[in-house]
Structure formats: structure tokens, C-alpha cells
Design an enzyme around this catalytic site. Structure first.
Site, mmCIF file in Angstrom:
data_model
loop_
_atom_site.group_PDB
_atom_site.id
_atom_site.type_symbol
_atom_site.label_atom_id
_atom_site.label_comp_id
_atom_site.label_asym_id
_atom_site.label_seq_id
_atom_site.Cartn_x
_atom_site.Cartn_y
_atom_site.Cartn_z
ATOM 1 N N LYS A 60 0.902 -0.431 -2.574
ATOM 2 C CA LYS A 60 2.376 -0.433 -2.783
ATOM 3 C C LYS A 60 3.144 -0.222 -1.481
ATOM 4 O O LYS A 60 3.861 0.762 -1.308
ATOM 5 C CB LYS A 60 2.768 0.665 -3.788
ATOM 6 C CG LYS A 60 2.126 0.538 -5.155
ATOM 7 C CD LYS A 60 2.661 1.591 -6.118
ATOM 8 C CE LYS A 60 2.055 1.511 -7.493
ATOM 9 N NZ LYS A 60 0.657 1.998 -7.553
ATOM 10 N N ASP A 63 8.283 -0.408 3.566
ATOM 11 C CA ASP A 63 8.633 0.005 4.932
ATOM 12 C C ASP A 63 9.563 -1.051 5.504
ATOM 13 O O ASP A 63 10.008 -1.929 4.763
ATOM 14 C CB ASP A 63 7.324 0.137 5.749
ATOM 15 C CG ASP A 63 7.429 1.203 6.836
ATOM 16 O OD1 ASP A 63 8.427 1.174 7.587
ATOM 17 O OD2 ASP A 63 6.525 2.039 6.944
HETATM 18 O O1 C5P Z 1 -6.853 5.651 -16.053
HETATM 19 P P1 C5P Z 1 -5.735 4.698 -16.327
HETATM 20 O O2 C5P Z 1 -6.140 3.537 -17.198
HETATM 21 O O3 C5P Z 1 -4.493 5.398 -16.823
HETATM 22 O O4 C5P Z 1 -5.406 4.078 -14.906
HETATM 23 C C1 C5P Z 1 -4.343 3.198 -14.705
HETATM 24 C C2 C5P Z 1 -4.261 2.802 -13.263
HETATM 25 O O5 C5P Z 1 -3.100 2.014 -13.087
HETATM 26 C C3 C5P Z 1 -4.125 3.977 -12.296
HETATM 27 O O6 C5P Z 1 -4.754 3.598 -11.080
HETATM 28 C C4 C5P Z 1 -2.637 4.108 -12.096
HETATM 29 O O7 C5P Z 1 -2.301 4.636 -10.862
HETATM 30 C C5 C5P Z 1 -2.199 2.662 -12.181
HETATM 31 N N1 C5P Z 1 -0.812 2.460 -12.585
HETATM 32 C C6 C5P Z 1 -0.261 2.943 -13.749
HETATM 33 N N2 C5P Z 1 1.044 2.707 -14.040
HETATM 34 C C7 C5P Z 1 1.775 2.012 -13.197
HETATM 35 C C8 C5P Z 1 1.250 1.509 -12.028
HETATM 36 C C9 C5P Z 1 -0.075 1.752 -11.736
HETATM 37 O O8 C5P Z 1 -0.943 3.580 -14.537
HETATM 38 N N3 C5P Z 1 3.030 1.739 -13.507
#
Ligand code: C5P
Length: 235
Positions: A60, A63
Site C-alpha cells: 500500500k 508517498d
Molecule cells: O485473516 P484474514 O482472512 O482476515 O486476512 C485478510 C487479509 O487481508 C489480511 O492480510 C488483511 O490485512 C488484509 N486486508 C483486510 N481488509 C482490507 C484490506 C486488507 O482484511 N480492507
């Protein structure tokens, strides 16, 4: 098409390797985020590639345009398949990210341009959080507008929660990529994810890819969990 992306949310190369070894029979794309990349660096990308799988580099970037353009180029040189930048970085930053990837791929034919996604509004933010940073729009409106800006600047798609898939599909058309995290099969625990959606629902609503972490990585049989999710979305 491969639609399942597994989040390697661990802090060492060793743990990541264990997951990739276990899952690479079924899973072909792994998400490497800030924790793992900060701990393990580019080695982790090489490791995923050595297992004939691809990387979604979830750093992400946000900058000044010059810095983001150079960082995108560095990611492309590591041969990542997909990467992202914050759409809130603005038009010039997004445009420079796109330009730098195109230029690199034109200059070096061995490098395939990574898919570039915009991060719109983080799912941890609500209307009030936006107002506190001076954005007086509803989250859904801001998400749609940032998705439109991303497309106008030449990005390939956005990361969006299950709640936002339909609004983005409607506004952006069928070809725009939507990558959806916060996905939970009915048989898995929700953890800290609040705005969740099942794998099948996400695909039905129009997600191009789903990102799944803990329901697979923390299952007692991760390979079987991945297999079940793939059956759900493909079948
Ligand atoms: O373990 P889980 O299925 O919740 O992981 C979801 C992944 O997606 C994590 O790496 C989290 O940081 C990422 N993520 C998220 N929601 C967002 C963006 C990214 O859960 N809006």
C-alpha cells in the site's frame, strides 16, 4: 483463472515457507504484506516463485509521486504479479505509479507489468473517521469516487470489501479488477473481521479475486481448508 489469494500473515521466512509448501498444490497466489516483507524482505518473494506461485505485494504505497513510482518499479523488478498503492495519494501519484510500470515493462521485455490496484478507504474506517481527516462523504461514496479516480489514472483495479463490490462493479464496469479481503466461509471463525462475506457470495457479487488469511492459515488442515474454498468458488 486463479481467484484465491492466501494472505501470508506471518513474521518469518520459515513460517511463510511452511505455508507455501503446504498450500502450493492448490493455491497459486500468495499475499505478502507489511509484516512479512519488513521481516523477511525480497527473499520471501523468491521463495514463493521457487514454488511456481505468484505474489500479491500488499505494501500500500503512499508517498510523493517520484518515490511511489520508483518503489513500484522496484516491486516490478522482483517480478510480483500484483501490487497496490493508496488511491488517496492523488492523481499525480497514481499516474506516476502506472507510468513507471509501463515504462519498465517496455524497456525490459523480460518483466511483465504487475497488476496495479488502488486501496480506496481502509475497511477499518467509518464515516466519522473520514470526517476526522476532513472528508465529509459517506464511506461508500468515497470508495466509489476513489475507484473511479484509480481507473481514470490507468490502474487495473481496487481492493474492496464485500460490501463495496456491487457499487464498484456498477460504476466501473466488468473489466475492472476487484480484490476482496474479509472473506469467511460459513464453517470458519470470523476473528476480528466485521464486514465479512462468504467466498461464493464475493464471487457472485463480482469480485475478481478473494483474499483469505486465517480461515486457511490457522485451520488445523490448511490444505483441506483451501481445497474446500476452491470447491465453493469454482463449483
Ligand atoms: O485473516 P484474514 O482472512 O482476515 O486476512 C485478510 C487479509 O487481508 C489480511 O492480510 C488483511 O490485512 C488484509 N486486508 C483486510 N481488509 C482490507 C484490506 C486488507 O482484511 N480492507
Amino acid at each position: 483463472m486463479e481467484r484465491l489469494i492466501v494472505a501470508l500473515d506471518v513474521s518469518s521466512l520459515k513460517e511463510a515457507l511452511k505455508l507455501v509448501k503446504t498450500l502450493s498444490k492448490y493455491v497459486k497466489i500468495f499475499k505478502v504484506g507489511k509484516e512479512l516483507f519488513t521481516s523477511a524482505g525480497p527473499e520471501v518473494i523468491k521463495m514463493v516463485h521457487a514454488h511456481k506461485c505468484q505474489v500479491f505485494l500488499d505494501l500500500k504505497f503512499h508517498d510523493i509521486p517520484n518515490t511511489v513510482g520508483a518503489a513500484c518499479e522496484a516491486a516490478a523488478r522482483m517480478r510480483v504479479f500484483m501490487m497496490n498503492v493508496h488511491a488517496l495519494g492523488g492523481k499525480q501519484m497514481l499516474f506516476q505509479a502506472v507510468q513507471s510500470l509501463h515504462k519498465l515493462a517496455e524497456k525490459n521485455k523480460k518483466i511483465k507489468r504487475p497488476l496495479l490496484l488502488g486501496v480506496t478507504v481502509l475497511t477499518s474506517m467509518k464515516d466519522q473517521d473520514l470526517a476526522e481527516v476532513g472528508i465529509y462523504k459517506k464511506v461508500a461514496e468515497e470508495v466509489r469516487d476513489l475507484a473511479l479516480l484509480s481507473k481514470a489514472c490507468g490502474l487495473d483495479g481496487v481492493v474492496a470489501s464485500g460490501q463495496e463490490i456491487e457499487i464498484i462493479r456498477k460504476a466501473l464496469g466488468p473489466d475492472f479488477i476487484i480484490v476482496t479481503p474479509g472473506v469467511r466461509p460459513l464453517w470458519a471463525a470470523h476473528g476480528d473481521q466485521k464486514r465479512i462475506i462468504t467466498p461464493k457470495e464475493a464471487i457472485k457479487k463480482g469480485a475478481s479475486f478473494i483474499v483469505v488469511g486465517r480461515p486457511i492459515t490457522q485451520d488445523k488442515d490448511p490444505r483441506n481448508a483451501a481445497k474446500k474454498i476452491l470447491e465453493e468458488i469454482n463449483g
